[in-house]
Design a protein around this motif. Structure first.
Motif, PDB file in Angstrom:
ATOM      1  N   HIS B 155       0.834  -1.208   0.000  1.00  0.00           N
ATOM      2  CA  HIS B 155       0.000   0.000   0.000  1.00  0.00           C
ATOM      3  C   HIS B 155       0.864   1.251   0.000  1.00  0.00           C
ATOM      4  O   HIS B 155       1.957   1.248   0.568  1.00  0.00           O
ATOM      5  N   VAL B 156       0.370   2.293  -0.665  1.00  0.00           N
ATOM      6  CA  VAL B 156       1.025   3.595  -0.606  1.00  0.00           C
ATOM      7  C   VAL B 156      -0.036   4.649  -0.298  1.00  0.00           C
ATOM      8  O   VAL B 156      -1.177   4.535  -0.746  1.00  0.00           O
ATOM      9  N   VAL B 157       0.386   5.657   0.458  1.00  0.00           N
ATOM     10  CA  VAL B 157      -0.551   6.728   0.804  1.00  0.00           C
ATOM     11  C   VAL B 157       0.225   8.034   0.909  1.00  0.00           C
ATOM     12  O   VAL B 157       1.371   8.061   1.368  1.00  0.00           O
ATOM     13  N   TRP B 158      -0.376   9.133   0.437  1.00  0.00           N
ATOM     14  CA  TRP B 158       0.282  10.426   0.488  1.00  0.00           C
ATOM     15  C   TRP B 158      -0.085  11.182   1.763  1.00  0.00           C
ATOM     16  O   TRP B 158      -1.193  11.073   2.283  1.00  0.00           O
ATOM     17  N   HIS B 159       0.819  11.982   2.250  1.00  0.00           N
ATOM     18  CA  HIS B 159       0.567  12.870   3.374  1.00  0.00           C
ATOM     19  C   HIS B 159      -0.466  13.908   2.914  1.00  0.00           C
ATOM     20  O   HIS B 159      -0.439  14.316   1.762  1.00  0.00           O
ATOM     21  N   PRO B 160      -1.400  14.329   3.807  1.00  0.00           N
ATOM     22  CA  PRO B 160      -2.445  15.263   3.379  1.00  0.00           C
ATOM     23  C   PRO B 160      -1.962  16.655   2.992  1.00  0.00           C
ATOM     24  O   PRO B 160      -2.606  17.330   2.199  1.00  0.00           O
ATOM     25  N   THR B 161      -0.840  17.094   3.560  1.00  0.00           N
ATOM     26  CA  THR B 161      -0.412  18.470   3.268  1.00  0.00           C
ATOM     27  C   THR B 161       1.024  18.586   2.749  1.00  0.00           C
ATOM     28  O   THR B 161       1.319  19.453   1.953  1.00  0.00           O
ATOM     29  N   GLN B 162       1.905  17.707   3.172  1.00  0.00           N
ATOM     30  CA  GLN B 162       3.302  17.787   2.720  1.00  0.00           C
ATOM     31  C   GLN B 162       3.527  16.878   1.526  1.00  0.00           C
ATOM     32  O   GLN B 162       2.753  15.949   1.306  1.00  0.00           O
ATOM     33  N   GLU B 163       4.629  17.100   0.805  1.00  0.00           N
ATOM     34  CA  GLU B 163       4.944  16.156  -0.280  1.00  0.00           C
ATOM     35  C   GLU B 163       5.754  15.023   0.336  1.00  0.00           C
ATOM     36  O   GLU B 163       6.982  14.978   0.267  1.00  0.00           O
ATOM     37  N   LEU B 164       5.012  14.146   0.961  1.00  0.00           N
ATOM     38  CA  LEU B 164       5.600  13.012   1.683  1.00  0.00           C
ATOM     39  C   LEU B 164       4.777  11.793   1.327  1.00  0.00           C
ATOM     40  O   LEU B 164       3.550  11.839   1.270  1.00  0.00           O
ATOM     41  N   LEU B 165       5.468  10.695   1.047  1.00  0.00           N
ATOM     42  CA  LEU B 165       4.778   9.465   0.678  1.00  0.00           C
ATOM     43  C   LEU B 165       5.107   8.374   1.681  1.00  0.00           C
ATOM     44  O   LEU B 165       6.234   8.312   2.181  1.00  0.00           O
ATOM     45  N   ALA B 166       4.130   7.545   2.003  1.00  0.00           N
ATOM     46  CA  ALA B 166       4.380   6.419   2.905  1.00  0.00           C
ATOM     47  C   ALA B 166       4.014   5.129   2.192  1.00  0.00           C
ATOM     48  O   ALA B 166       3.055   5.088   1.413  1.00  0.00           O
ATOM     49  N   SER B 167       4.786   4.079   2.442  1.00  0.00           N
ATOM     50  CA  SER B 167       4.479   2.779   1.841  1.00  0.00           C
ATOM     51  C   SER B 167       4.633   1.707   2.912  1.00  0.00           C
ATOM     52  O   SER B 167       5.380   1.885   3.870  1.00  0.00           O
ATOM     53  N   CYS B 168       3.931   0.575   2.744  1.00  0.00           N
ATOM     54  CA  CYS B 168       4.066  -0.505   3.711  1.00  0.00           C
ATOM     55  C   CYS B 168       4.184  -1.831   2.977  1.00  0.00           C
ATOM     56  O   CYS B 168       3.747  -1.949   1.825  1.00  0.00           O
ATOM     57  N   SER B 169       4.749  -2.817   3.658  1.00  0.00           N
ATOM     58  CA  SER B 169       5.163  -3.991   2.909  1.00  0.00           C
ATOM     59  C   SER B 169       5.032  -5.343   3.622  1.00  0.00           C
ATOM     60  O   SER B 169       4.881  -5.425   4.833  1.00  0.00           O
ATOM     61  N   TYR B 170       5.136  -6.377   2.790  1.00  0.00           N
ATOM     62  CA  TYR B 170       5.204  -7.777   3.228  1.00  0.00           C
ATOM     63  C   TYR B 170       6.478  -7.983   4.066  1.00  0.00           C
ATOM     64  O   TYR B 170       6.593  -8.951   4.800  1.00  0.00           O
ATOM     65  N   ASP B 171       7.411  -7.048   3.968  1.00  0.00           N
ATOM     66  CA  ASP B 171       8.667  -7.159   4.736  1.00  0.00           C
ATOM     67  C   ASP B 171       8.491  -6.624   6.168  1.00  0.00           C
ATOM     68  O   ASP B 171       9.446  -6.481   6.913  1.00  0.00           O
ATOM     69  N   ASN B 172       7.242  -6.322   6.565  1.00  0.00           N
ATOM     70  CA  ASN B 172       6.848  -5.871   7.907  1.00  0.00           C
ATOM     71  C   ASN B 172       7.171  -4.412   8.220  1.00  0.00           C
ATOM     72  O   ASN B 172       6.935  -3.969   9.343  1.00  0.00           O
ATOM     73  N   ASN B 173       7.733  -3.695   7.244  1.00  0.00           N
ATOM     74  CA  ASN B 173       8.121  -2.309   7.494  1.00  0.00           C
ATOM     75  C   ASN B 173       7.277  -1.280   6.765  1.00  0.00           C
ATOM     76  O   ASN B 173       6.540  -1.600   5.834  1.00  0.00           O
ATOM     77  N   ILE B 174       7.459  -0.020   7.240  1.00  0.00           N
ATOM     78  CA  ILE B 174       6.812   1.127   6.611  1.00  0.00           C
ATOM     79  C   ILE B 174       7.945   2.057   6.169  1.00  0.00           C
ATOM     80  O   ILE B 174       8.899   2.261   6.929  1.00  0.00           O
ATOM     81  N   CYS B 175       7.873   2.584   4.966  1.00  0.00           N
ATOM     82  CA  CYS B 175       8.894   3.521   4.506  1.00  0.00           C
ATOM     83  C   CYS B 175       8.262   4.871   4.232  1.00  0.00           C
ATOM     84  O   CYS B 175       7.120   4.958   3.766  1.00  0.00           O
ATOM     85  N   LEU B 176       9.030   5.926   4.534  1.00  0.00           N
ATOM     86  CA  LEU B 176       8.562   7.290   4.251  1.00  0.00           C
ATOM     87  C   LEU B 176       9.518   7.900   3.240  1.00  0.00           C
ATOM     88  O   LEU B 176      10.739   7.747   3.364  1.00  0.00           O
ATOM     89  N   TYR B 177       8.977   8.566   2.237  1.00  0.00           N
ATOM     90  CA  TYR B 177       9.793   9.107   1.152  1.00  0.00           C
ATOM     91  C   TYR B 177       9.613  10.615   0.998  1.00  0.00           C
ATOM     92  O   TYR B 177       8.502  11.140   1.123  1.00  0.00           O
ATOM     93  N   LYS B 178      10.700  11.291   0.679  1.00  0.00           N
ATOM     94  CA  LYS B 178      10.624  12.734   0.386  1.00  0.00           C
ATOM     95  C   LYS B 178      11.432  12.990  -0.873  1.00  0.00           C
ATOM     96  O   LYS B 178      12.312  12.217  -1.234  1.00  0.00           O
ATOM     97  N   GLU B 179      11.139  14.130  -1.526  1.00  0.00           N
ATOM     98  CA  GLU B 179      11.853  14.475  -2.734  1.00  0.00           C
ATOM     99  C   GLU B 179      13.133  15.231  -2.386  1.00  0.00           C
ATOM    100  O   GLU B 179      13.126  16.135  -1.553  1.00  0.00           O
ATOM    101  N   GLU B 180      14.215  14.789  -2.987  1.00  0.00           N
ATOM    102  CA  GLU B 180      15.519  15.422  -2.757  1.00  0.00           C
ATOM    103  C   GLU B 180      16.174  15.586  -4.123  1.00  0.00           C
ATOM    104  O   GLU B 180      16.489  14.594  -4.779  1.00  0.00           O
TER     105      GLU B 180
END
Lengths: 155, 331
Positions: B155-180
């Motif tokens: 699953h992926v979901v965007w932050h409501p106000t910032q340009e931030l993305l979150a994803s979750c996985s079969y690997d049991n973790n959640i990742c947060l992404y930002k543009e650089e």
């Protein structure tokens, strides 16, 4: 005295009804129903059924009651060969046949029996991920293999 | 057990199949559902009843796993096991296929539009998250492929106000992404769940994230902007809801109007949790406000709060049905 006696026997009856005794018989019946569905699944590689190869046995099926009409089924199977893909395939066949053939409401958990495989945690996780299972069954090649394993000769 | 959830309507949305996902449009007037029958259905109200307004078939060759409305409500994106993402554009009373995004190696598990409307994220069993840019001419271009997970991304979901993305996985973790520097990268990995993480949802302000898992818990994560550890985004787990769900929790939804948290569970139950207003913000307390056992005949796959009407909740299930519920606050 009589009243006390009949009350006591009523209590004993209730205790028996809800105790392990009667419940065990019901669970055993359900387990046999489940086993009847899975015993004839054919092994993906060999011309034998899972029962003939001892991949599944009566004892490998456990049933617990979740609610009045729903049961939790736990199956622990022993693949004949330590091949990861084969074990997953057998797990898939078990999932598919039970989904299709079990007449009563149930939840299903399928595991490799402990100590039979080096990557059993990985395999168990795969088999029990319904999204992975659904996607696998949409793969025509995989689907064909599974169909051949689960279809009864007179279907 | 409090039962503040009442059934508004049940719809046989994807007969003889499973309904994997259901989503409200931004104005809360339409529902889009998708399922194992490879179709997408659009639902709208006629008087008091919800009816099927259109069926989008032939868009995909396999299961349609999720659908997402664009922020303007004129586009729909659908993610499919056929490894493609289809973009649909509203036309009269229906939708027409605009373009098909290809690239993932296998099943696309999720698609999500950024609040800006110019970015789209997709994720797949191929372990990657793709970020796409869309311009004014409806042209889509992949700008980044990120490989931060070691297993399927669910699953992926965007932050409501910032340009931030979150994803979750079969690997049991959640990742947060930002543009650089025009590239998206993983800036934090949230560990804690002990099995596959199936769903994610941000609260109204995006200060907190809720995740749900095969480990039968829901975790609440909070951002601590004043703390920074080696450039990592500072998110910590501040609450774990355990002991409530009997099986895998497939989805979690945070109501942006009321703050209520709804969950979809493999024990066929829809639950709603409310936050204790008096608790310490660093140690939030959630209590079970409503529980609808047998909300469906099989696993509940998805829950979603209506974005405009407080208390209106939709759920869908392996039994092929969509159910609309009203959650009423207890006095």
């Amino acid at each position: 005295m009589e009243i006390v006696f009949s009350l006591a026997s009523l209590t004993v009856a209730k205790v028996l009804q809800f105790s392990g005794l009667k419940r065990t018989t019901k669970m055993e019946e359900k387990a046999l129903e489940v086993y009847d569905v899975i015993r004839s699944i054919r092994d993906p590689e060999k011309p034998n059924t899972l029962e003939e190869l001892d991949v599944v046995t009566e004892k490998c099926v456990e049933v617990k009651q979740l609610s009045e009409d729903e049961f939790l089924i736990i199956i622990k199977f022993s693949p004949t060969v330590p091949h990861c893909s084969l074990a997953t395939l057998i797990g898939l066949c078990l999932q598919v046949k039970l989904q299709r053939c079990l007449p009563f409401k149930h939840k299903l958990e399928i595991y490799i029996s402990e100590g039979t495989h080096s990557t059993e945690e990985d395999i168990n996780k795969q088999i029990n991920d319904k999204e992975r299972v659904a996607a696998a069954m949409e793969n025509p090649n995989l689907r064909e293999i599974v169909e051949q394993c689960v279809t009864e000769p007179d279907d | 057990m409090k039962e503040a959830l009442s059934l508004v309507q049940r719809l046989s949305a994807h007969p003889d199949s499973r309904c994997w996902f259901v989503s409200w449009n931004p104005s809360g007037t339409l529902l889009a559902s998708c399922g194992g029958d490879k179709a997408i259905r659009i639902w709208g109200q006629e008087g008091d009843s919800w009816i099927c307004k259109s069926v989008l078939e032939d868009g995909h060759q396999r299961t349609v796993r999720k659908v997402a409305w664009s922020p303007c409500g004129n586009y729909l994106a659908s993610a499919s096991f056929d490894a493609t993402t289809c973009i649909w554009k509203k036309k009269n009373d229906g939708f027409e296929s605009l373009t098909v995004l290809e690239g993932h190696e296998n099943e696309v598990k999720c698609v999500a539009w950024a609040p800006s409307g110019t970015l789209l994220a997709t994720c797949s069993r191929d372990k990657s998250v793709w970020i796409w840019e869309v311009d004014e001419e409806d042209e889509y271009e992949c700008v980044t492929v990120v490989n931060s997970h070691t297993q399927d991304v669910k699953h992926v979901v965007w932050h409501p106000t910032q340009e931030l993305l979150a994803s979750c996985s079969y690997d049991n973790n959640i990742c947060l992404y930002k543009e650089e520097d025009d590239d998206w990268e993983c800036r934090a990995t949230l560990k804690g769940h002990t099995s596959t993480v199936w769903g994610l949802t941000f609260d109204r302000d995006g200060q907190r994230l809720a995740s749900c898992s095969d480990d039968r818990t829901v975790k609440i994560w909070k951002e601590y902007p004043s703390e920074s550890s080696q450039g990592d985004l500072p998110w910590k787990c501040v609450c774990t809801l355990s002991g409530y769900h009997g099986r895998t929790v497939y989805d979690v939804a945070w109501c942006r109007l009321t703050g209520a948290l709804a969950t979809a569970c493999g024990d066929d139950t829809v639950r709603v949790f409310k936050e204790d207003e008096t608790a310490d913000p660093d140690q939030p307390v959630f209590s079970l406000a409503a529980s609808m056992a047998r909300a469906h005949n099989q696993d509940v796959n998805c829950v979603a709060w209506n974005p405009k009407e407080a208390g209106l909740l939709v759920s869908c299930s392996d039994d092929g049905d969509i159910a609309i519920w009203r959650f009423q606050e207890e006095e």
